[in-house]
Design a protein around this motif. Structure first.
Motif, PDB file in Angstrom:
ATOM      1  N   SER A 167       0.817  -1.221   0.000  1.00 31.92           N
ATOM      2  CA  SER A 167       0.000   0.000   0.000  1.00 31.92           C
ATOM      3  C   SER A 167       0.852   1.272   0.000  1.00 31.92           C
ATOM      4  O   SER A 167       0.397   2.320   0.444  1.00 31.92           O
ATOM      5  CB  SER A 167      -0.938   0.003   1.213  1.00 31.92           C
ATOM      6  OG  SER A 167      -0.222  -0.161   2.422  1.00 31.92           O
ATOM      7  N   GLU A 168       2.089   1.175  -0.486  1.00 30.62           N
ATOM      8  CA  GLU A 168       2.911   2.374  -0.626  1.00 30.62           C
ATOM      9  C   GLU A 168       2.211   3.342  -1.588  1.00 30.62           C
ATOM     10  O   GLU A 168       1.800   2.952  -2.674  1.00 30.62           O
ATOM     11  CB  GLU A 168       4.297   2.024  -1.165  1.00 30.62           C
ATOM     12  CG  GLU A 168       5.125   1.146  -0.236  1.00 30.62           C
ATOM     13  CD  GLU A 168       4.770  -0.322  -0.315  1.00 30.62           C
ATOM     14  OE1 GLU A 168       3.921  -0.689  -1.170  1.00 30.62           O
ATOM     15  OE2 GLU A 168       5.316  -1.111   0.467  1.00 30.62           O
ATOM     16  N   GLY A 169       2.104   4.594  -1.186  1.00 34.13           N
ATOM     17  CA  GLY A 169       1.356   5.566  -1.976  1.00 34.13           C
ATOM     18  C   GLY A 169      -0.051   5.763  -1.446  1.00 34.13           C
ATOM     19  O   GLY A 169      -0.689   6.783  -1.728  1.00 34.13           O
ATOM     20  N   LEU A 170      -0.541   4.808  -0.670  1.00 29.48           N
ATOM     21  CA  LEU A 170      -1.844   4.928  -0.012  1.00 29.48           C
ATOM     22  C   LEU A 170      -1.659   5.176   1.480  1.00 29.48           C
ATOM     23  O   LEU A 170      -2.175   6.145   2.034  1.00 29.48           O
ATOM     24  CB  LEU A 170      -2.669   3.658  -0.219  1.00 29.48           C
ATOM     25  CG  LEU A 170      -3.890   3.479   0.691  1.00 29.48           C
ATOM     26  CD1 LEU A 170      -4.898   4.597   0.461  1.00 29.48           C
ATOM     27  CD2 LEU A 170      -4.538   2.108   0.456  1.00 29.48           C
ATOM     28  N   ASP A 171      -0.911   4.327   2.144  1.00 30.60           N
ATOM     29  CA  ASP A 171      -0.737   4.395   3.593  1.00 30.60           C
ATOM     30  C   ASP A 171       0.477   5.253   3.936  1.00 30.60           C
ATOM     31  O   ASP A 171       1.614   4.876   3.651  1.00 30.60           O
ATOM     32  CB  ASP A 171      -0.563   2.981   4.152  1.00 30.60           C
ATOM     33  CG  ASP A 171      -0.461   2.947   5.661  1.00 30.60           C
ATOM     34  OD1 ASP A 171      -0.565   4.020   6.296  1.00 30.60           O
ATOM     35  OD2 ASP A 171      -0.276   1.846   6.208  1.00 30.60           O
ATOM     36  N   ILE A 172       0.222   6.406   4.563  1.00 36.39           N
ATOM     37  CA  ILE A 172       1.317   7.295   4.953  1.00 36.39           C
ATOM     38  C   ILE A 172       1.444   7.372   6.475  1.00 36.39           C
ATOM     39  O   ILE A 172       2.204   8.188   6.993  1.00 36.39           O
ATOM     40  CB  ILE A 172       1.113   8.714   4.385  1.00 36.39           C
ATOM     41  CG1 ILE A 172      -0.203   9.320   4.901  1.00 36.39           C
ATOM     42  CG2 ILE A 172       1.160   8.696   2.865  1.00 36.39           C
ATOM     43  CD1 ILE A 172      -0.374  10.787   4.566  1.00 36.39           C
ATOM     44  N   GLY A 173       0.724   6.520   7.192  1.00 36.61           N
ATOM     45  CA  GLY A 173       0.728   6.572   8.636  1.00 36.61           C
ATOM     46  C   GLY A 173       1.985   5.990   9.243  1.00 36.61           C
ATOM     47  O   GLY A 173       2.476   4.955   8.795  1.00 36.61           O
ATOM     48  N   ALA A 174       2.503   6.642  10.274  1.00 39.65           N
ATOM     49  CA  ALA A 174       3.670   6.130  10.981  1.00 39.65           C
ATOM     50  C   ALA A 174       3.235   5.181  12.089  1.00 39.65           C
ATOM     51  O   ALA A 174       3.664   4.037  12.151  1.00 39.65           O
ATOM     52  CB  ALA A 174       4.482   7.282  11.556  1.00 39.65           C
ATOM     53  N   GLY A 175       2.351   5.660  12.976  1.00 36.61           N
ATOM     54  CA  GLY A 175       1.911   4.831  14.091  1.00 36.61           C
ATOM     55  C   GLY A 175       0.778   3.896  13.753  1.00 36.61           C
ATOM     56  O   GLY A 175       0.574   2.868  14.402  1.00 36.61           O
ATOM     57  N   GLU A 176      -0.027   4.229  12.737  1.00 37.07           N
ATOM     58  CA  GLU A 176      -1.131   3.394  12.288  1.00 37.07           C
ATOM     59  C   GLU A 176      -1.494   3.779  10.869  1.00 37.07           C
ATOM     60  O   GLU A 176      -0.987   4.767  10.334  1.00 37.07           O
ATOM     61  CB  GLU A 176      -2.344   3.553  13.214  1.00 37.07           C
ATOM     62  CG  GLU A 176      -2.905   4.962  13.266  1.00 37.07           C
ATOM     63  CD  GLU A 176      -4.104   5.065  14.186  1.00 37.07           C
ATOM     64  OE1 GLU A 176      -4.819   4.072  14.342  1.00 37.07           O
ATOM     65  OE2 GLU A 176      -4.318   6.154  14.763  1.00 37.07           O
ATOM     66  N   PHE A 177      -2.396   3.020  10.266  1.00 37.14           N
ATOM     67  CA  PHE A 177      -2.800   3.295   8.890  1.00 37.14           C
ATOM     68  C   PHE A 177      -3.402   4.687   8.775  1.00 37.14           C
ATOM     69  O   PHE A 177      -4.235   5.103   9.582  1.00 37.14           O
ATOM     70  CB  PHE A 177      -3.821   2.255   8.424  1.00 37.14           C
ATOM     71  CG  PHE A 177      -4.395   2.555   7.066  1.00 37.14           C
ATOM     72  CD1 PHE A 177      -3.731   2.148   5.918  1.00 37.14           C
ATOM     73  CD2 PHE A 177      -5.586   3.256   6.936  1.00 37.14           C
ATOM     74  CE1 PHE A 177      -4.247   2.438   4.659  1.00 37.14           C
ATOM     75  CE2 PHE A 177      -6.115   3.545   5.688  1.00 37.14           C
ATOM     76  CZ  PHE A 177      -5.446   3.130   4.540  1.00 37.14           C
ATOM     77  N   SER A 178      -2.982   5.406   7.732  1.00 35.79           N
ATOM     78  CA  SER A 178      -3.528   6.727   7.441  1.00 35.79           C
ATOM     79  C   SER A 178      -3.507   6.944   5.928  1.00 35.79           C
ATOM     80  O   SER A 178      -2.451   6.841   5.310  1.00 35.79           O
ATOM     81  CB  SER A 178      -2.707   7.816   8.137  1.00 35.79           C
ATOM     82  OG  SER A 178      -3.216   9.095   7.815  1.00 35.79           O
ATOM     83  N   PRO A 179      -4.666   7.222   5.311  1.00 38.98           N
ATOM     84  CA  PRO A 179      -4.701   7.374   3.846  1.00 38.98           C
ATOM     85  C   PRO A 179      -4.076   8.683   3.389  1.00 38.98           C
ATOM     86  O   PRO A 179      -4.208   9.719   4.048  1.00 38.98           O
ATOM     87  CB  PRO A 179      -6.199   7.341   3.536  1.00 38.98           C
ATOM     88  CG  PRO A 179      -6.870   7.814   4.793  1.00 38.98           C
ATOM     89  CD  PRO A 179      -6.002   7.337   5.918  1.00 38.98           C
ATOM     90  N   SER A 180      -3.394   8.626   2.267  1.00 38.76           N
ATOM     91  CA  SER A 180      -2.737   9.807   1.708  1.00 38.76           C
ATOM     92  C   SER A 180      -3.770  10.737   1.077  1.00 38.76           C
ATOM     93  O   SER A 180      -4.906  10.337   0.781  1.00 38.76           O
ATOM     94  CB  SER A 180      -1.716   9.386   0.650  1.00 38.76           C
ATOM     95  OG  SER A 180      -2.376   8.754  -0.444  1.00 38.76           O
ATOM     96  N   ASP A 181      -3.361  11.977   0.834  1.00 36.20           N
ATOM     97  CA  ASP A 181      -4.255  12.955   0.204  1.00 36.20           C
ATOM     98  C   ASP A 181      -4.706  12.485  -1.174  1.00 36.20           C
ATOM     99  O   ASP A 181      -5.861  12.687  -1.554  1.00 36.20           O
ATOM    100  CB  ASP A 181      -3.543  14.308   0.075  1.00 36.20           C
ATOM    101  CG  ASP A 181      -3.349  14.991   1.420  1.00 36.20           C
ATOM    102  OD1 ASP A 181      -4.005  14.586   2.399  1.00 36.20           O
ATOM    103  OD2 ASP A 181      -2.519  15.927   1.486  1.00 36.20           O
TER     104      ASP A 181
END
Length: 312
Positions: free
Chosen positions: A254-268
């Motif tokens: 999910s590189e390019g989608l998940d930008i979260g460090a501590g947990e999943f976070s969707p990219s802009d």
């Protein structure tokens, strides 16, 4: 005349030889059937290390072959860690995170039933639903175990100053990993349906009584993930193929989608493809948008049909 007879005889022999070679050969009842190709240990190691990463625990435990007849259905159906044996108690597990296609269009998936076959305990018959852009499809299929490994030595987690309860209630457990194949067939009668196929990897722990529990040893760590499914979706109607991955807490590739460090976070860049509600629900702390989004995220969408919002 002799030449004509020779030609006819040669033609007849040729016909008989060809007919004999084309005739089906009867297989003896006890004849051995072709076996599945042997897949190396390294092949499966690469799969679970890629999908589970540091959550696999395999680098800190010496592993041995585990039984294939364990019932893993509770791991794939788990909704809440409130069994008394697990910590943190009453910890809600969010619905799986997933995407389909090159733009990371959000995919939601829910197993509604999983049953281990009595005739072959390595195969599980499953049913459930997928949702993409508000469009819901029913599916049925199978999860097939290919590889199970367990730590050779049981471990016991003790209570600490930070943890008010000992993990797994102090019960000795053996961490393990299972790798398998899946095939989920969406109802061909439904619009924009297809077939989901690929590999999966799951972390678990096993008690002395062979009870299987969801692995939570590093539940609060940044890298935590479980039930990782990696594969493709193939359209019934057009044969179109799209990448299709999902999992608990994180998503494979999910590189390019998940930008979260501590947990999943969707990219802009992914927000227009179904992820705006997720961000509003879990990353906007106040306001009506956050409240409305959280209600939408927690709705039991698999229980009712939802308005169609276009193709996948």
């Amino acid at each position: 005349m002799k030449t004509h007879q020779h030609i006819c005889l040669a033609s007849s022999l040729c016909f008989l030889i060809c007919a004999a070679s084309a005739a089906p050969t009867e297989v003896p009842p006890n004849a051995a059937t072709p076996e599945e190709p042997v897949v190396s240990e390294e092949y499966y190691k690469n799969i679970y290390k890629r999908l589970l990463g540091r959550s696999a625990y395999t680098d800190i435990h010496e592993l041995e072959e585990g039984p294939l007849d364990l019932d893993f259905s509770p791991i794939w159906m788990v909704r809440q860690l409130n069994f008394g044996q697990q910590w943190p108690s009453n910890q809600q597990i969010r619905e799986p995170l997933g995407y389909i296609g090159d733009h990371f269009q959000r995919l939601q998936i829910r197993f509604t039933s999983i049953a281990q076959r009595e005739s072959d305990p390595t195969v599980y018959d499953v049913a459930g639903k997928t949702r993409v852009k508000g469009h819901i499809c029913d599916f049925k299929g199978t999860l097939t175990l290919k590889y199970v490994r367990l730590a050779k030595v049981p471990i016991r987690y003790e209570r600490t100053e930070q943890d008010q309860e000992a993990l797994y209630n102090g019960t000795p457990v053996r961490p393990g990993v299972v790798v398998g194949e899946y095939k989920l067939v969406e109802d061909p009668a439904q619009l924009r349906s297809g077939i989901l196929t690929g590999m999966f990897a799951t972390n678990f722990v096993m008690t002395d009584h062979k009870d299987v529990w969801y692995a939570t040893a590093d539940f609060q760590s940044d890298h935590y993930r479980n039930n990782q499914f990696e594969g493709i979706w193939t359209s019934h109607r057009y044969g179109m193929i799209k990448v299709c991955n999902w999992g608990n807490h994180r998503i494979p590739n999910s590189e390019g989608l998940d930008i979260g460090a501590g947990e999943f976070s969707p990219s802009d860049r992914a927000l227009p493809y179904g992820w705006q509600t997720y961000r509003n629900a879990y990353y906007v702390s106040t306001g009506e948008d956050s409240k409305t989004a959280l209600q939408k995220e927690e709705e039991a969408w698999w229980e009712d049909e939802v308005a169609d919002e276009g193709p996948r």
